[in-house]
Structures are given as structure tokens and as C-alpha cells.
Design a protein around this motif. Structure first.
Motif, PDB file in Angstrom:
ATOM      1  N   LYS A 153       0.856  -1.184   0.000  1.00  0.00           N
ATOM      2  CA  LYS A 153       0.000   0.000   0.000  1.00  0.00           C
ATOM      3  C   LYS A 153       0.893   1.236   0.000  1.00  0.00           C
ATOM      4  O   LYS A 153       1.669   1.437   0.932  1.00  0.00           O
ATOM      5  CB  LYS A 153      -0.897   0.015   1.232  1.00  0.00           C
ATOM      6  CG  LYS A 153      -1.772   1.269   1.363  1.00  0.00           C
ATOM      7  CD  LYS A 153      -2.604   1.200   2.632  1.00  0.00           C
ATOM      8  CE  LYS A 153      -3.354   2.498   2.881  1.00  0.00           C
ATOM      9  NZ  LYS A 153      -4.290   2.831   1.805  1.00  0.00           N
ATOM     10  N   GLU A 201      -3.623   6.296  -1.590  1.00  0.00           N
ATOM     11  CA  GLU A 201      -4.144   5.066  -0.999  1.00  0.00           C
ATOM     12  C   GLU A 201      -3.903   3.832  -1.849  1.00  0.00           C
ATOM     13  O   GLU A 201      -4.013   2.712  -1.355  1.00  0.00           O
ATOM     14  CB  GLU A 201      -5.648   5.208  -0.744  1.00  0.00           C
ATOM     15  CG  GLU A 201      -5.994   6.316   0.247  1.00  0.00           C
ATOM     16  CD  GLU A 201      -7.485   6.452   0.448  1.00  0.00           C
ATOM     17  OE1 GLU A 201      -8.234   5.842  -0.347  1.00  0.00           O
ATOM     18  OE2 GLU A 201      -7.891   7.151   1.385  1.00  0.00           O
ATOM     19  N   ASN A 202      -3.596   4.018  -3.131  1.00  0.00           N
ATOM     20  CA  ASN A 202      -3.383   2.856  -3.988  1.00  0.00           C
ATOM     21  C   ASN A 202      -2.448   3.225  -5.139  1.00  0.00           C
ATOM     22  O   ASN A 202      -2.170   4.399  -5.391  1.00  0.00           O
ATOM     23  CB  ASN A 202      -4.718   2.309  -4.507  1.00  0.00           C
ATOM     24  CG  ASN A 202      -5.515   3.356  -5.267  1.00  0.00           C
ATOM     25  OD1 ASN A 202      -5.079   3.854  -6.311  1.00  0.00           O
ATOM     26  ND2 ASN A 202      -6.683   3.713  -4.746  1.00  0.00           N
ATOM     27  N   TRP A 203      -1.970   2.212  -5.834  1.00  0.00           N
ATOM     28  CA  TRP A 203      -0.992   2.421  -6.896  1.00  0.00           C
ATOM     29  C   TRP A 203      -1.594   3.111  -8.113  1.00  0.00           C
ATOM     30  O   TRP A 203      -0.893   3.805  -8.848  1.00  0.00           O
ATOM     31  CB  TRP A 203      -0.363   1.085  -7.288  1.00  0.00           C
ATOM     32  CG  TRP A 203       0.595   0.585  -6.251  1.00  0.00           C
ATOM     33  CD1 TRP A 203       0.336  -0.312  -5.257  1.00  0.00           C
ATOM     34  CD2 TRP A 203       1.959   0.977  -6.083  1.00  0.00           C
ATOM     35  NE1 TRP A 203       1.452  -0.502  -4.477  1.00  0.00           N
ATOM     36  CE2 TRP A 203       2.465   0.265  -4.965  1.00  0.00           C
ATOM     37  CE3 TRP A 203       2.804   1.845  -6.770  1.00  0.00           C
ATOM     38  CZ2 TRP A 203       3.782   0.412  -4.526  1.00  0.00           C
ATOM     39  CZ3 TRP A 203       4.117   1.992  -6.330  1.00  0.00           C
ATOM     40  CH2 TRP A 203       4.591   1.279  -5.223  1.00  0.00           C
ATOM     41  N   HIS A 204      -2.889   2.946  -8.336  1.00  0.00           N
ATOM     42  CA  HIS A 204      -3.492   3.588  -9.501  1.00  0.00           C
ATOM     43  C   HIS A 204      -3.448   5.114  -9.367  1.00  0.00           C
ATOM     44  O   HIS A 204      -3.328   5.826 -10.371  1.00  0.00           O
ATOM     45  CB  HIS A 204      -4.940   3.129  -9.696  1.00  0.00           C
ATOM     46  CG  HIS A 204      -5.559   3.694 -10.939  1.00  0.00           C
ATOM     47  ND1 HIS A 204      -5.262   3.212 -12.199  1.00  0.00           N
ATOM     48  CD2 HIS A 204      -6.424   4.726 -11.124  1.00  0.00           C
ATOM     49  CE1 HIS A 204      -5.924   3.915 -13.104  1.00  0.00           C
ATOM     50  NE2 HIS A 204      -6.637   4.838 -12.475  1.00  0.00           N
ATOM     51  N   ARG A 238      -6.379   0.078 -15.106  1.00  0.00           N
ATOM     52  CA  ARG A 238      -5.704  -0.317 -13.867  1.00  0.00           C
ATOM     53  C   ARG A 238      -4.707  -1.448 -14.122  1.00  0.00           C
ATOM     54  O   ARG A 238      -4.946  -2.320 -14.959  1.00  0.00           O
ATOM     55  CB  ARG A 238      -6.717  -0.790 -12.826  1.00  0.00           C
ATOM     56  CG  ARG A 238      -7.539   0.324 -12.197  1.00  0.00           C
ATOM     57  CD  ARG A 238      -8.437  -0.242 -11.117  1.00  0.00           C
ATOM     58  NE  ARG A 238      -9.212   0.786 -10.452  1.00  0.00           N
ATOM     59  CZ  ARG A 238      -8.788   1.520  -9.433  1.00  0.00           C
ATOM     60  NH1 ARG A 238      -7.569   1.327  -8.950  1.00  0.00           N
ATOM     61  NH2 ARG A 238      -9.565   2.434  -8.877  1.00  0.00           N
ATOM     62  N   ALA A 247       0.460  -3.723  -8.809  1.00  0.00           N
ATOM     63  CA  ALA A 247       1.467  -2.841  -8.213  1.00  0.00           C
ATOM     64  C   ALA A 247       2.808  -2.857  -8.935  1.00  0.00           C
ATOM     65  O   ALA A 247       3.431  -1.810  -9.136  1.00  0.00           O
ATOM     66  CB  ALA A 247       1.660  -3.207  -6.742  1.00  0.00           C
TER      67      ALA A 247
END
Length: 212
Positions: free
Chosen positions: A77, A98-101, A156, A159
Motif C-alpha cells: 500500500k 491510498e493505492n498504486w493507480h 488499472r 502494483a
């Protein structure tokens, strides 16, 4: 001048134990005691050193990772992104990552700022993008980092691809990028519960990555 000596009294059982460690015709009770003290003091010193090493390892859980050859980034994360962009503060706060995207969206938005055509962006990006707003087949349009005048959607990715693609774009744009992240407490994670830093800077590489 001889050293002062003291008389000590020990039990018969302790004397017998001392004899078991003595080298015949060489050791005296005093030399056996000295050897035992030397051994004990060295053991105590090494034990303290090992505890200090273990404590350092426990506290130093942030791994500085080779950006080009990272370990498996699944079950991670992202916590923070540092990137060379003068509008960064206008578009995101480190606590919002909050996320890789989101990182993928940010690096593509930066590229968008440098080009005025979708075709130019498509040549530079390391990701699948479509002009317009799409929400199927894994495509996402993020209002936070999107552009109403020039909307495009990004597919998307997991990771590992998110980082390597973002790194590739940062090199093409010749901009520093640094990601702070944490592996989840999951047995499938490469380093459960530990933290890492992925970082690349033009200062570490004399030439930007060429692109056409």
C-alpha cells in the motif's frame, strides 16, 4: 615488585569444578579463575552486541530498494509520493495516496501538462489509455487527477506494473519520483509488515530515457 594478592575461600565442590577446567602442570587456581572471567566477559560483550544488532534490525524496517529491480510489490500500500511537479500541492496531499493507480494517474497527469494532444501522451505513457471517460474493462477516469478539458481514462494494473511504468515515465520526463509504501501483514507479501522506499532522480542518471 609483586602484585598484591588476596586470599579467598571456596567450597570443595567449587574447587573440584575449577580443577575440571585446569590444564595440568600449567594452571593454578588463580589462572583458572582468570580464564573463566575472560570467557564470561567476552560472552557478555558479544551478547550485548548481538542485542544491539537485533534492536537495530527491528527498528530499521524501511528498505531502500533498487528502483529498477524491486522485489514483489503485490500486497503493498503506497503511503506517500514525492515528485518533481510544481502543481503537486494543488492536486494531491500525501495522506490521500491510498493505492498504486493514484500514482499512475498522477504521473500521467504530469505528462498531460507537457503535451497538448492525446497522441503525444499515448506515445509517452507506459499504460493503456483512452481518450474520454471510460469505466469498463478496468479503465478508470479519476476526477481528482483528470482534466475536464482533456479527459482520458487509464486501465488499472497491479502494483509491480504500476511502479515500473511510473518509473519509465519519470525517466522520460526527467523528473524525480519517490514512493513510500508498506507491505501488508499478509503471508503472501514479500516482506510482511515492513516499509520500503522506491526512488529515482535525474541526478542519479545523467541522461533522461529517450522516447519517440
Amino acid at each position: 615488585m609483586s602484585k598484591e594478592s588476596r586470599v579467598i575461600r571456596i567450597s570443595e565442590s567449587i574447587f573440584t569444578r575449577l580443577q575440571s577446567h585446569a590444564e595440568p602442570l600449567v594452571d593454578t587456581p588463580a589462572t583458572v579463575i582468570e580464564k573463566l572471567l575472560d570467557y564470561y566477559e567476552e560472552f557478555k560483550k558479544n551478547n550485548r552486541r548481538n542485542k544491539e544488532i537485533n534492536l537495530t534490525q527491528e527498528n530499521s524496517i524501511i528498505k531502500k530498494i533498487n528502483p529498477d529491480y524491486p522485489p514483489d510489490l503485490r500486497y503493498t500500500k503506497p503511503k506517500k509520493i514525492i515528485i518533481d511537479w510544481d502543481k503537486a500541492e494543488d492536486y494531491y496531499d500525501e495522506h490521500e495516496i491510498e493505492n498504486w493507480h493514484q500514482i499512475v494517474a498522477i504521473i500521467n497527469r504530469i505528462a498531460r501538462e507537457e503535451f497538448n494532444s492525446f497522441e503525444a501522451l499515448k506515445k509517452l505513457t507506459a499504460f493503456q489509455i483512452k481518450p474520454g471517460i471510460f469505466t469498463n474493462n478496468g479503465f478508470v477516469y479519476d476526477k481528482k487527477w483528470g482534466d475536464e478539458d482533456f479527459p482520458f481514462s487509464i486501465q488499472r494494473v497491479e502494483a509491480n506494473k504500476a511502479w515500473l511504468g511510473s518509473l519509465e515515465m519519470a525517466k522520460k520526463l526527467n523528473r524525480k519520483i519517490e514512493i513510500h509504501f508498506k507491505w501488508l501483514d499478509n503471508e503472501k507479501a514479500a516482506f510482511p509488515g515492513e516499509e520500503g522506499i522506491l526512488s529515482w532522480s535525474p541526478d542519479e542518471n545523467s541522461q533522461p530515457l529517450a522516447w519517440e
